[in-house]
Design a protein around this motif. Structure first.
Motif, PDB file in Angstrom:
ATOM      1  N   TYR A 132     -11.815  18.464  32.422  1.00 56.35           N
ATOM      2  CA  TYR A 132     -11.927  19.828  31.925  1.00 56.35           C
ATOM      3  C   TYR A 132     -10.787  20.693  32.473  1.00 56.35           C
ATOM      4  O   TYR A 132      -9.725  20.170  32.799  1.00 56.35           O
ATOM      5  CB  TYR A 132     -13.313  20.398  32.265  1.00 56.35           C
ATOM      6  N   ARG A 143      -5.804  14.474  28.832  1.00 57.77           N
ATOM      7  CA  ARG A 143      -7.106  15.073  28.502  1.00 57.77           C
ATOM      8  C   ARG A 143      -7.178  15.399  27.009  1.00 57.77           C
ATOM      9  O   ARG A 143      -8.208  15.163  26.362  1.00 57.77           O
ATOM     10  CB  ARG A 143      -7.352  16.319  29.347  1.00 57.77           C
ATOM     11  N   ASP A 144      -6.120  15.945  26.465  1.00 54.80           N
ATOM     12  CA  ASP A 144      -6.101  16.246  25.029  1.00 54.80           C
ATOM     13  C   ASP A 144      -6.264  14.979  24.203  1.00 54.80           C
ATOM     14  O   ASP A 144      -6.973  14.973  23.189  1.00 54.80           O
ATOM     15  CB  ASP A 144      -4.787  16.938  24.652  1.00 54.80           C
ATOM     16  N   TRP A 179      -9.989  13.907  24.199  1.00 52.85           N
ATOM     17  CA  TRP A 179     -10.877  14.715  23.365  1.00 52.85           C
ATOM     18  C   TRP A 179     -10.585  14.526  21.880  1.00 52.85           C
ATOM     19  O   TRP A 179     -11.498  14.620  21.046  1.00 52.85           O
ATOM     20  CB  TRP A 179     -10.799  16.180  23.768  1.00 52.85           C
ATOM     21  N   VAL A 189     -12.432  11.354  21.067  1.00 48.59           N
ATOM     22  CA  VAL A 189     -13.871  11.630  21.039  1.00 48.59           C
ATOM     23  C   VAL A 189     -14.261  12.240  19.694  1.00 48.59           C
ATOM     24  O   VAL A 189     -15.240  11.815  19.052  1.00 48.59           O
ATOM     25  CB  VAL A 189     -14.271  12.574  22.196  1.00 48.59           C
ATOM     26  N   SER A 201     -20.331  15.694  24.986  1.00 46.51           N
ATOM     27  CA  SER A 201     -19.263  15.350  25.920  1.00 46.51           C
ATOM     28  C   SER A 201     -18.487  14.150  25.404  1.00 46.51           C
ATOM     29  O   SER A 201     -18.578  13.783  24.234  1.00 46.51           O
ATOM     30  CB  SER A 201     -19.863  15.035  27.302  1.00 46.51           C
ATOM     31  N   GLN A 202     -17.741  13.527  26.297  1.00 42.73           N
ATOM     32  CA  GLN A 202     -16.970  12.333  25.928  1.00 42.73           C
ATOM     33  C   GLN A 202     -17.841  11.092  25.785  1.00 42.73           C
ATOM     34  O   GLN A 202     -17.380  10.061  25.294  1.00 42.73           O
ATOM     35  CB  GLN A 202     -15.866  12.081  26.971  1.00 42.73           C
TER      36      GLN A 202
END
Length: 407
Positions: free
Chosen positions: A232, A310-311, A314, A317, A335-336
């Motif tokens: 996050y 991180r991008d 997501w 996901v 969430s993931q």
């Protein structure tokens, strides 16, 4: 003479009959794909000839085989040593540990942080060291939290999963009962403990509402960010994403998931960390985290903060969730972690087997790990999966789902 030992064969037979016996299936490496071996007991494993895609790991950012992270571990092993050699209270406290704790402190927005040999040890050590009179615990909290409450011999009050209203009613009930019994509820120490991201349901705790309830009753809040750390805001967890650093007294997490290493940590006030150094038995009586593990986690945290991993996670996901839902699967969570709910345990196992036959690894989660009627496949992409990998996973779900009859 009576045999006062243990009938282990009978236990194993019962597990086998109930379809609950588990075994180890080795893999050649920890990454987004690998070669697996069938369970081999104590014999050397024989790896499969076909490479499988892994959608079952907590290696969320795919950093276990990142060259930067591996180089950091090698460098620490060469300059500091392969192991800490002793408890950190003796000679096992190194500059590598201190550097990691400095970075965690910066990310978590606290005075200090302290690393443990595992996340399990961090939860056990923290709860037992605090010795709360009462713990208010989410009903789906991790086993290490439950065991920490048992070991601390505290009164444990369980509230409904991710339900701040249920928590508030339990707090009110405890205060009312104490007053009726002639006890001073203000004299009790209260600790509210929750995961932030729940590993089997993919749900995210309503932390702001939990903090509201805690502040109304003067309780402390402890948040387990095991499945959120690194994913996050600025490489932090849900606490950071929601700006709650000043309202959560104890932030706990692991180094073994998104941070591609091993171990756990607790972040909080300077007084909290000093108390844990002195009173947390799982810290005091354990050899310190290995220097290579500490260095690997430091580098992974740096990569999580200062790159696009991180991008990428997501995006994967979102793509995977959209694809599964468009097929007609029920996907829980926020969430993931994407639990694909099947319901029947037999169907869940058959679906997982069918997907595995198509060289994609996704585990079936069934009772008693989850409640009856909610058997599921726990699907987790990594940042290092490319779009072709996501499509392959979706195609395996489609084909196996039609074959099993759940689509």
């Amino acid at each position: 003479m009576a045999d006062r030992g243990f009938d282990l064969e009978d236990r194993l037979e019962t597990l086998e009959d109930d379809d609950l016996k588990r075994s180890l299936s080795p893999v050649d490496r920890v990454a987004e794909r690998g070669y697996f071996a069938d369970p081999s007991g104590g014999d050397l494993p024989v790896l499969d000839s076909a490479e499988a895609l892994v959608f079952a790991s907590n290696n969320y950012l795919g950093l276990t085989d990142d060259q930067r992270v591996q180089d950091a571990a090698r460098g620490a092993a060469a300059t500091v040593g392969t192991g800490a050699g002793a408890s950190r209270l003796v000679t096992g406290d190194t500059l590598v540990h201190r550097d990691l704790e400095r970075l965690l402190t910066e990310v978590k927005g606290t005075d200090r942080a302290l690393t443990f040999s595992s996340g399990y040890a961090a939860n056990l050590g923290t709860i037992t060291a605090l010795e709360p009179d009462v713990v208010f615990s989410d009903e789906l909290n991790h086993a290490s939290i439950i065991d920490g409450c048992r070991l601390a011999d505290t009164d444990t009050v369980v509230y409904d999963h991710c339900d701040a209203a249920s928590l508030r009613s339990k707090l009110e009930e405890r205060a009312r009962t104490a007053a009726q019994d002639g006890r001073d509820p203000d004299a009790e120490s209260w600790l509210i403990v929750t995961d932030s991201v729940f590993s089997m349901d993919g749900t995210v705790a309503p932390l702001a509402a939990i903090c509201d309830a805690a502040e109304e009753f003067g309780a402390w809040v402890m948040v387990d960010e095991a499945h959120a750390t690194g994913l996050y805001a600025n490489g932090g967890g849900v606490v950071q994403a929601e700006g709650l650093e000043d309202r959560v007294q104890v932030q706990m997490g692991t180094l073994s998931k998104a941070l591609a290493s091993q171990g756990g940590y607790v972040a909080g006030s300077a007084a909290l960390i000093d108390c844990l150094i002195n009173d947390a038995r799982s810290f005091v009586f354990s050899t310190g985290l290995t220097p290579p593990a500490a260095a690997a986690a430091s580098e992974a945290l740096h990569v999580a903060r200062h790159s696009d991993v991180r991008d990428q996670l997501w995006e994967n996901v979102a793509h995977l969730r959209d694809g599964l839902e468009s097929m007609g699967f029920e996907v829980w969570g926020d969430s993931q972690i994407l639990p694909v709910v099947v319901g029947d345990r037999t169907d869940a196992i058959a679906l997982a087997d069918g997907i595995r036959e198509r060289e994609v690894v996704v585990p079936a989660i069934r009772p008693p790990t989850v409640p009856e009627g909610t058997s599921r496949l726990r699907v987790v992409p990594m940042a290092t999966h490319d779009q072709d990998d996501i499509i392959t996973c979706l195609e395996a779900f489609q084909a196996a789902g039609e074959e099993v009859g759940v689509l």
